[in-house]
Scaffold this motif. Sequence first.
Motif, PDB file in Angstrom:
ATOM      1  N   GLY A 133       0.812  -1.210   0.000  1.00  0.00           N
ATOM      2  CA  GLY A 133       0.000   0.000   0.000  1.00  0.00           C
ATOM      3  C   GLY A 133       0.846   1.260   0.000  1.00  0.00           C
ATOM      4  N   LYS A 134       2.045   1.174  -0.576  1.00  0.00           N
ATOM      5  CA  LYS A 134       2.983   2.319  -0.633  1.00  0.00           C
ATOM      6  C   LYS A 134       3.672   2.305  -1.982  1.00  0.00           C
ATOM      7  CE  LYS A 134       2.967   3.423   3.845  1.00  0.00           C
ATOM      8  NZ  LYS A 134       1.633   4.034   3.694  1.00  0.00           N
ATOM      9  N   PRO A 135       4.087   3.445  -2.522  1.00  0.00           N
ATOM     10  CA  PRO A 135       4.779   3.457  -3.813  1.00  0.00           C
ATOM     11  C   PRO A 135       6.158   2.798  -3.743  1.00  0.00           C
ATOM     12  CG  PRO A 135       4.266   5.707  -3.092  1.00  0.00           C
ATOM     13  CD  PRO A 135       3.844   4.788  -1.992  1.00  0.00           C
ATOM     14  N   LYS A 136       6.652   2.380  -4.875  1.00  0.00           N
ATOM     15  CA  LYS A 136       8.008   1.834  -4.984  1.00  0.00           C
ATOM     16  C   LYS A 136       9.040   2.837  -4.469  1.00  0.00           C
ATOM     17  CE  LYS A 136       8.318   0.806  -9.426  1.00  0.00           C
ATOM     18  NZ  LYS A 136       9.008   0.339 -10.662  1.00  0.00           N
ATOM     19  N   GLY A 137      10.108   2.296  -3.865  1.00  0.00           N
ATOM     20  CA  GLY A 137      11.145   3.195  -3.394  1.00  0.00           C
ATOM     21  C   GLY A 137      11.789   2.657  -2.126  1.00  0.00           C
TER      22      GLY A 137
ATOM     23  N   GLN B 155      11.154   8.596   9.657  1.00  0.00           N
ATOM     24  CA  GLN B 155      11.190   7.864   8.386  1.00  0.00           C
ATOM     25  C   GLN B 155      11.729   8.771   7.283  1.00  0.00           C
ATOM     26  OE1 GLN B 155       8.098   4.972   6.659  1.00  0.00           O
ATOM     27  NE2 GLN B 155       7.548   6.856   5.603  1.00  0.00           N
ATOM     28  N   ILE B 156      12.683   8.241   6.508  1.00  0.00           N
ATOM     29  CA  ILE B 156      13.228   8.982   5.367  1.00  0.00           C
ATOM     30  C   ILE B 156      12.960   8.150   4.131  1.00  0.00           C
ATOM     31  CG2 ILE B 156      15.335   9.975   4.383  1.00  0.00           C
ATOM     32  CD1 ILE B 156      16.400   9.494   7.403  1.00  0.00           C
ATOM     33  N   ALA B 157      12.332   8.750   3.137  1.00  0.00           N
ATOM     34  CA  ALA B 157      11.990   7.976   1.937  1.00  0.00           C
ATOM     35  C   ALA B 157      12.374   8.773   0.706  1.00  0.00           C
ATOM     36  CB  ALA B 157      10.500   7.670   1.925  1.00  0.00           C
ATOM     37  N   ASP B 158      12.742   8.053  -0.356  1.00  0.00           N
ATOM     38  CA  ASP B 158      13.118   8.753  -1.589  1.00  0.00           C
ATOM     39  C   ASP B 158      11.942   8.817  -2.572  1.00  0.00           C
ATOM     40  OD1 ASP B 158      12.909   6.193  -2.513  1.00  0.00           O
ATOM     41  OD2 ASP B 158      15.002   6.003  -3.157  1.00  0.00           O
ATOM     42  N   THR B 159      10.755   8.645  -2.036  1.00  0.00           N
ATOM     43  CA  THR B 159       9.569   8.509  -2.883  1.00  0.00           C
ATOM     44  C   THR B 159       8.717   9.762  -2.952  1.00  0.00           C
ATOM     45  OG1 THR B 159       8.369   7.808  -0.939  1.00  0.00           O
ATOM     46  CG2 THR B 159       9.346   6.077  -2.293  1.00  0.00           C
ATOM     47  N   GLY B 160       9.049  10.768  -2.166  1.00  0.00           N
ATOM     48  CA  GLY B 160       8.167  11.915  -2.060  1.00  0.00           C
ATOM     49  C   GLY B 160       6.984  11.629  -1.150  1.00  0.00           C
ATOM     50  N   ILE B 161       5.975  12.487  -1.288  1.00  0.00           N
ATOM     51  CA  ILE B 161       4.777  12.429  -0.423  1.00  0.00           C
ATOM     52  C   ILE B 161       3.605  12.023  -1.315  1.00  0.00           C
ATOM     53  CG2 ILE B 161       3.223  13.837   0.982  1.00  0.00           C
ATOM     54  CD1 ILE B 161       5.797  13.998   2.374  1.00  0.00           C
ATOM     55  N   HIS B 162       2.719  11.161  -0.804  1.00  0.00           N
ATOM     56  CA  HIS B 162       1.639  10.679  -1.668  1.00  0.00           C
ATOM     57  C   HIS B 162       0.247  10.932  -1.105  1.00  0.00           C
ATOM     58  CE1 HIS B 162       4.243   9.230  -4.770  1.00  0.00           C
ATOM     59  NE2 HIS B 162       5.107   9.078  -3.795  1.00  0.00           N
ATOM     60  N   PRO B 163      -0.744  10.961  -1.995  1.00  0.00           N
ATOM     61  CA  PRO B 163      -2.109  11.306  -1.578  1.00  0.00           C
ATOM     62  C   PRO B 163      -2.572  10.484  -0.377  1.00  0.00           C
ATOM     63  CG  PRO B 163      -2.010  11.150  -3.955  1.00  0.00           C
ATOM     64  CD  PRO B 163      -0.670  10.697  -3.443  1.00  0.00           C
ATOM     65  N   GLY B 164      -3.236  11.145   0.541  1.00  0.00           N
ATOM     66  CA  GLY B 164      -3.775  10.456   1.705  1.00  0.00           C
ATOM     67  C   GLY B 164      -2.785  10.306   2.840  1.00  0.00           C
ATOM     68  N   SER B 165      -1.546  10.684   2.632  1.00  0.00           N
ATOM     69  CA  SER B 165      -0.553  10.545   3.703  1.00  0.00           C
ATOM     70  C   SER B 165      -0.422  11.845   4.490  1.00  0.00           C
ATOM     71  CB  SER B 165       0.798  10.134   3.122  1.00  0.00           C
ATOM     72  OG  SER B 165       1.341  11.193   2.383  1.00  0.00           O
TER      73      SER B 165
ATOM     74  N   VAL C   3      11.709  16.947  -9.990  1.00  0.00           N
ATOM     75  CA  VAL C   3      12.894  17.059  -9.145  1.00  0.00           C
ATOM     76  C   VAL C   3      12.801  15.942  -8.106  1.00  0.00           C
ATOM     77  CG1 VAL C   3      14.016  18.515  -7.406  1.00  0.00           C
ATOM     78  CG2 VAL C   3      13.000  19.575  -9.430  1.00  0.00           C
ATOM     79  N   PRO C   4      13.908  15.284  -7.744  1.00  0.00           N
ATOM     80  CA  PRO C   4      13.811  14.250  -6.715  1.00  0.00           C
ATOM     81  C   PRO C   4      13.271  14.824  -5.408  1.00  0.00           C
ATOM     82  CG  PRO C   4      16.012  14.254  -7.712  1.00  0.00           C
ATOM     83  CD  PRO C   4      15.299  15.450  -8.244  1.00  0.00           C
ATOM     84  N   VAL C   5      12.341  14.106  -4.781  1.00  0.00           N
ATOM     85  CA  VAL C   5      11.755  14.580  -3.526  1.00  0.00           C
ATOM     86  C   VAL C   5      12.042  13.569  -2.414  1.00  0.00           C
ATOM     87  CG1 VAL C   5       9.658  15.260  -2.306  1.00  0.00           C
ATOM     88  CG2 VAL C   5       9.902  15.776  -4.757  1.00  0.00           C
ATOM     89  N   ILE C   6      12.858  13.977  -1.446  1.00  0.00           N
ATOM     90  CA  ILE C   6      13.122  13.178  -0.249  1.00  0.00           C
ATOM     91  C   ILE C   6      12.068  13.547   0.787  1.00  0.00           C
ATOM     92  CG2 ILE C   6      14.869  12.556   1.481  1.00  0.00           C
ATOM     93  CD1 ILE C   6      15.888  12.368  -1.444  1.00  0.00           C
TER      94      ILE C   6
END
Lengths: 293, 293, 293, 293
Positions: A62-66, A205-215, A231-234
């Motif tokens: 339930g989370k994007p790849k990354g 938590q540090i993720a290289d995926t950015g921020i996603h809807p509903g989070s 642009v890459p979003v950390i």
Amino acid sequence: MFEHSTTSFPIRTDLAMEAGERFTKDNVEISGVTIEEDYDKKREITITKVVIETEKGARAMGKPKGTYITMEAPNLSVPDEDYHREISVRLSKLIRELIPCKDKEDTSVLVVGLGNRMVTADALGPQVADNLLITRHIVREYGKAAMGEEHVCQISSIVPGVMAQTGMETLEILQGIVSETKPDYIIAIDALAARSTKRLNRTIQIADTGIHPGSGVGNHRCSISMESLGVPVIAIGVPTVVEATTIVHDTKGDVQTAPHLNGMYVTPKDIDEAVKRLSFTISEGLNLALQAS
Amino acid sequence: MFEHSTTSFPIRTDLAMEAGERFTKDNVEISGVTIEEDYDKKREITITKVVIETEKGARAMGKPKGTYITMEAPNLSVPDEDYHREISVRLSKLIRELIPCKDKEDTSVLVVGLGNRMVTADALGPQVADNLLITRHIVREYGKAAMGEEHVCQISSIVPGVMAQTGMETLEILQGIVSETKPDYIIAIDALAARSTKRLNRTIQIADTGIHPGSGVGNHRCSISMESLGVPVIAIGVPTVVEATTIVHDTKGDVQTAPHLNGMYVTPKDIDEAVKRLSFTISEGLNLALQAS
Amino acid sequence: MFEHSTTSFPIRTDLAMEAGERFTKDNVEISGVTIEEDYDKKREITITKVVIETEKGARAMGKPKGTYITMEAPNLSVPDEDYHREISVRLSKLIRELIPCKDKEDTSVLVVGLGNRMVTADALGPQVADNLLITRHIVREYGKAAMGEEHVCQISSIVPGVMAQTGMETLEILQGIVSETKPDYIIAIDALAARSTKRLNRTIQIADTGIHPGSGVGNHRCSISMESLGVPVIAIGVPTVVEATTIVHDTKGDVQTAPHLNGMYVTPKDIDEAVKRLSFTISEGLNLALQAS
Amino acid sequence: MFEHSTTSFPIRTDLAMEAGERFTKDNVEISGVTIEEDYDKKREITITKVVIETEKGARAMGKPKGTYITMEAPNLSVPDEDYHREISVRLSKLIRELIPCKDKEDTSVLVVGLGNRMVTADALGPQVADNLLITRHIVREYGKAAMGEEHVCQISSIVPGVMAQTGMETLEILQGIVSETKPDYIIAIDALAARSTKRLNRTIQIADTGIHPGSGVGNHRCSISMESLGVPVIAIGVPTVVEATTIVHDTKGDVQTAPHLNGMYVTPKDIDEAVKRLSFTISEGLNLALQAS
């Protein structure tokens, strides 16, 4: 497929490691997902690295790849200055791996403090922004020499506010600023929702995926990511709340009940102090990562 | 007896009407307790008056003898200025019944803003104090004429802070101030814990019993009452949190679980705004009650 | 006599060293007053010790008899953490000379944060109180062992508010609290008015005389001192404002002009940040002085 | 020419009416500038309209061409709710003349809260933004019907922060947001510097010229105007400070002195409360102007 997965996993968490837990608990291996755990016994710091490699893994989690790195430190909730310094140093190293300022003299980073400054549990992002060392305007005006360092990032920062305050999607605001100021990286800081109260204010938590809807505590509607901004979003987040319905589900095993719990948070009594302290610790981590040569 | 009663009623509520509910629900009449309810359909305001007349009733309810008036108004959580004004007016009338300033020209009232200014859910008392019209020093210096009113109370106010901030019991601070300034009445404002999230930020309780150990979001240790201070103490409170263990108990019917919920609150997402708005509404109620002739 | 002296010295300063300057400037020796200056060139810290020994000296200086130590440090206005730490350490030593906790195991100290939390330039006292380590309630409940130190003071703290907020004289509030909790010493923290803008936010004054009428940004009306409270009162202050009329006088040499400047302050643009930083530095000085064995 | 004019008029004021005063005082007519004054005796409100029609007039006044309306109301500094309501209503009418929402159903307005939220005297803009009714996201999602009005503006708002906080020029941030969200009008709110302390917190200036370099408490570096943003920019400002050097000049007639006054403000003692109250009054004016049909 995703819908089905939602039905069987209805409890919201913004932490990838929590999404993974229900599988590891049952000794189930998830195809396309690797989970590594590292424990520093002396400091009681657990670092968990979850890599979601495939779309199938993404659906299951339930989370994007990354890549999602989580640092759990029970003492983060305690006012111990040395311990917080240690966390800042570790955080700075994790950030440096993702943003190698050193190798590129003019790396510019836009730090985005997401969330609502007026809502304690959602104010992590704005408070991190308040404590940052901002350098872009100085480097642009006086050159790098002004910073007394050989290698320095150009740091800029914005606290866009939430839609109820601005009438605009955060993404609209950021698209505008990114197209004007063209940063190389974005670091987005946000308060998160967890599944377990044990993790509140003790986990980064540090993720290289950015921020996603509903989070996020403020429930973002548009993704803030490489795809939407070019642009890459950390993303750096700390869980500050558990949704009240989650608590009931986790102790009772049933979610149909309790409609009056919608819109309710579970949060520790010392949330105001905790957010203040954590914001400072994260700002220090960013300052260390992005300033020093 | 009291202990036993605690075992069978383990869920904390600072609202007498909630303590009464488990009896009325079962159609049980409690000896020594009378409960009256009055509903204003147009304004959707329910006023409940609980009078605990005997020690037996007090044990059954888990609250001291006295009168508890509760005003429930669902729209209190909505930013409707006229509605809040209406609530202020009603509140002022309820206060006037308990403190008849009119009849005694020199009535002096000390308003005590209990709780912790730095903790959002516990900041109701300090924020009410911030908005009060303070008159004691003016009346004492220039006489009542300075206030442009025939009958005027002398209002003073203190925000004592909580023990972690002061190192002193709130009672110690108040005993000192009361013995120096000798007010006729004390009004103590405090944030409360409720049993049901439905009541959060929508309910105002006024009691002539003062404040008792274990009550309030900040969990007072000493009673602040006629007995301890020698002056009648009116308590005004609004529930801003439900203890997290209560939620689990109420939906699951079992409390043994969930030790990790200790020290956790359930609170609405808009708690910062709600406390600000409610504080203003209560201040206005006090200003109306104590100033006008 | 005093009146006359006022006429010839109409410009208000709460700093004894400034009151002394007009004499030293003219190489005039003031009978009953000794002034010593000590300069640390490396750290650019000037320590001035003014001792007013006689009533005659007191009249000449416009300040009560006693010892006034001033630490001037230009870099106090700069956000240099190490430098501020150094100042905290020096401050703690000056405080220890006046309050020798070590020799008396149960020394109890009440720290009073004077001024108005809601007025930036007057918020020094409340903000210092916010950052203190409070121990009285812990020592009283668990004994000194709980603090992990052999010798420890019992620290309590109060932010009484100003008369416009409380309707009470600060002295009334303190008399009550002192008679209830019987501290051995009082330390009163307050924002001061200086004569020269050069000293704003760069100077800390420590005096063993307490606080006197007309002093402080909030202009206290009653003295807070050994005489009024029966307990030694150490006053710690930082000038945060110059009264606007003073500026005109000092550059023009005439005070009759400028009635519209009454009620006006001169203050640096970064006053909010400066008060926050200074408060922290003073809290740290107090924590070092009163906690460590 | 402009430089010369600067030499003879070195004292900074952001108020056009103050720039005009030195001429009217001498009964000098300024070519290209018209000044009209209107006094409401009952309410003690003076409205001054300065129109700078030519470049020559602009040079003489040290302000760009355009219309500057100033509303002076001595009681603005007093906490009288009805009076403030009256000011809000008048302000709304002046705004409506400049932004005729009624005639264009889909007028969209971006309100920009300039200044630094963390510096009391500079926080007017951010605080006005905090109290606005934001509608753009609602109208876009649910249509105008959702607002219950026939004619409604789409209001959005941003608090960009100052360059020391963001590392970006305010103009860069606004250019980005304007190009993304394409508002029809911008209203920029800012705290101003005046020449006379008499005007502080008692005067509201509305100009159709936008904001220009060197103006505002925070001293903007780029113009925020029709020219730079391609959209009409209405500027609304309140003087909250006088620069300290101005005071000396005005009472002494000489500016060479007093280098230590650089970076110093003169500001009233009640600046925190005044900014809060004024922000609310201006927000209400904007809400009235932009919401109602």
